[in-house]
Design an enzyme around this catalytic site. Structure first.
Site, short mmCIF file in Angstrom:
data_model
loop_
_atom_site.label_atom_id
_atom_site.label_comp_id
_atom_site.label_asym_id
_atom_site.label_seq_id
_atom_site.Cartn_x
_atom_site.Cartn_y
_atom_site.Cartn_z
N ASP A 117 0.77 -1.24 0.00
CA ASP A 117 0.00 0.00 0.00
C ASP A 117 0.81 1.30 0.00
O ASP A 117 0.63 2.15 -0.84
CB ASP A 117 -0.92 0.03 1.22
CG ASP A 117 -1.91 -1.13 1.21
OD1 ASP A 117 -1.80 -2.02 0.37
OD2 ASP A 117 -2.80 -1.13 2.08
N GLU A 155 1.77 -9.54 11.46
CA GLU A 155 1.54 -9.07 10.09
C GLU A 155 2.87 -8.67 9.43
O GLU A 155 3.14 -9.01 8.29
CB GLU A 155 0.58 -7.88 10.16
CG GLU A 155 0.11 -7.35 8.82
CD GLU A 155 -0.80 -6.14 9.00
OE1 GLU A 155 -1.03 -5.72 10.16
OE2 GLU A 155 -1.28 -5.61 7.98
C1 2M8 Z 1 -3.30 -4.18 3.59
O1 2M8 Z 1 -4.17 -3.44 2.77
C2 2M8 Z 1 -5.48 -3.01 3.22
C3 2M8 Z 1 -6.18 -2.38 2.03
O2 2M8 Z 1 -6.37 -3.34 1.05
C4 2M8 Z 1 -5.47 -2.04 4.36
O3 2M8 Z 1 -4.41 -1.49 4.70
O4 2M8 Z 1 -6.54 -1.82 4.93
C5 2M8 Z 1 -2.10 -4.61 2.72
O5 2M8 Z 1 -1.03 -5.07 3.51
C6 2M8 Z 1 -2.53 -5.66 1.70
O6 2M8 Z 1 -1.42 -6.17 1.02
C7 2M8 Z 1 -3.30 -6.80 2.38
O7 2M8 Z 1 -3.82 -7.64 1.38
C8 2M8 Z 1 -4.42 -6.30 3.28
C9 2M8 Z 1 -5.06 -7.41 4.11
O8 2M8 Z 1 -4.07 -8.19 4.74
O9 2M8 Z 1 -3.93 -5.30 4.18
#
Ligand code: 2M8
Length: 473
Positions: free
Chosen positions: A209, A442
């Site tokens: 992101d 994470e």
């Molecule tokens: C993160 O992205 C989401 C938006 O899609 C967020 O920050 O709310 C990123 O690390 C992405 O790569 C990942 O797929 C998602 C869910 O783990 O979180």
């Protein structure tokens, strides 16, 4: 692990789980801990990335999660992939989030009503998503309107490899046309630059992101403070705001998403109207890797493998021509609007290593970068998400420094493809060491190894299982 590996039954914290016989007591414990996270994050229809931060189904997470589930619960791996692809749009795009109608809007932002532009449902319940596709059997679930890297053919192939029964063949038959449609959407609607390289329309589509890879392209998007006032972030109420994207970046993310929404999530004439159009080397490398997994799947389901072999080779060639920068010796994101490469050295610029037909010169160059002090493959610490020597390297802030499991898992796979089992093994040991001492976070601090973000994160647990199952290299 080959499917022939022996397992012994043991009782884990939440459900019985088979542990491979080759694991010692400590690794067996790590195995059970990882399996327990996946069990706890299973909702009955799909696995959430994290109960606290991400309570819906995410696209590329589902791909990585299936790779771990293959070892402990292949049935759930197939159900996860089905759940995601049941929400595929008619144009072939696989949405980056499939919303769970049982979760309220308050529990994740931006939720279904943001993507649809409609009001939240009653009591903060989900409104209608930006798109909603059903499989004709289950009710359609709301979705976002953007995509994420296509790692699902890779995931599905791994599940089949580790549990190759009749069910697996039937699932691959069901998935195959859907995986092909996903690839065709990216190859056509997203070829905004006309050079055979797919463009992402939002940083979230990369999965990385707030990577510095997007800084230059995003700088052209004005920070609309009123957008942030209109919508309240939730992520930084759950974890420290120092570990998440800044408010300025977040305001830009919302503006870019709103621009795409206003255009009805259509891709025609994007170049003329959309503020963020970038070719990401990681995203496109995974597109190429997906074609190569489709070669195997096509062979199995009686389709034409040559088509996918050719497409995979073409993606590799285009990627090298367009995104490799000889001066830095690595791949860089390209801003389609300005024609400029991002100057930042980010880990997505190393991901083309997953492509078996990457020319030897580029392979050598990426391996040199991986071994340099900037990324430094080291037995004590896997590869960070950004160049350690950069002045704005930030060891806490999400994709601007911390170590991530999925990226390192892919780099390890790439190193093995190019016969650098020595480095692949170093990465494997570093990752397992992190999981053992810090848990299934994470992401991780790239010096101390301390866990950051969500503490019970599905893809970290899933890929830990895969690394433990596969001691080679
Ligand atoms: C993160 O992205 C989401 C938006 O899609 C967020 O920050 O709310 C990123 O690390 C992405 O790569 C990942 O797929 C998602 C869910 O783990 O979180």
């Amino acid at each position: 692990m080959s499917h022939a590996a022996k397992h012994v039954r043991a009782t884990g914290p939440s459900e019985p789980v088979d542990v491979p016989e080759h694991l010692d007591a400590a690794d067996a414990e790590t195995w059970r801990g990882a399996a327990a996270i996946l069990a706890a994050n299973w909702t009955g229809t799909h696995t959430v990335p994290s109960r606290t931060l991400y309570p819906h189904q995410w696209s590329w997470d589902a791909g990585f999660i299936s790779i771990g589930l293959a070892h402990v619960a292949p049935d759930r791996a197939w159900r996860d992939l089905r759940s995601l692809f049941a929400a595929q749009w008619p144009d072939g795009r696989v949405p980056h989030i499939v919303f769970d109608p049982g979760v309220t809007e308050r529990d994740y932002f931006p939720g279904p009503s943001f993507w649809s532009g409609g009001p939240p449902g009653p009591d903060g319940g989900p409104g209608h998503g930006g798109g909603a596709a059903g499989n004709g059997v289950e009710p359609a679930r709301p979705t976002s309107g953007i995509v994420q890297p296509p790692v699902h053919a890779l995931g599905a192939w791994q599940v089949y490899r580790h549990a190759p029964d009749e069910r697996a063949v039937a699932e691959l038959r069901w998935l195959y046309p859907r995986l092909v449609a996903q690839q065709e959407y990216l190859a056509t609607a997203r070829d905004v630059g006309g050079a055979g390289v797919a463009a992402i329309v939002h940083p979230w589509e990369s999965g990385l992101d707030n990577s510095p890879a997007w800084d230059e392209a995003l700088a052209a998007v004005p920070v609309a403070v009123e957008v942030l006032r209109r919508y309240a972030r939730r992520d930084n109420q759950v974890v420290s705001s120092d570990h998440r994207p800044t408010d300025d970046d977040y305001a830009r993310y919302l503006s870019v998403a709103l621009s795409y929404r206003e255009g009805g999530y259509q891709d025609a004439a994007l170049a003329a109207r959309h503020p963020f159009l970038v070719e990401c080397p990681g995203f496109n490398a995974l597109r190429g890797a997906a074609e190569l997994a489709l070669v195997r799947i096509a062979e199995l389901v009686g389709a034409d493998p040559a088509l996918h072999r050719d497409r995979g080779a073409a993606i590799t060639r285009r990627l090298v021509e367009r995104l490799f920068v000889p001066e830095t010796g690595m791949f860089h994101a390209l801003d389609v609007r300005t024609g400029r490469h991002s100057p930042a050295r980010c880990v997505n610029g190393l991901l083309p290593l997953v492509l078996p037909e990457l020319p030897a010169g580029q392979v050598a160059s990426l391996v040199a970068e991986l071994e340099s002090a900037r990324f430094g493959v080291d037995p004590r610490m896997p590869v960070p998400s950004y160049d350690r020597s950069a002045v704005d390297f930030d060891p806490f802030r999400y994709w601007r420094g911390p170590v991530w499991f999925n990226i390192n898992w892919l780099l390890r796979a790439g190193l093995r493809t190019h016969r650098r089992d020595d480095l692949a093994d170093t990465l494997r040991r570093g990752l397992l060491d992190l999981a053992r001492r810090s848990g299934y976070y994470e992401y991780f601090h790239p010096d101390s190894g301390a866990g950051i973000g969500s503490p019970a994160f599905s893809w970290t647990a899933a890929l830990t299982l895969d690394l433990l199952a596969d001691p080679v290299g």
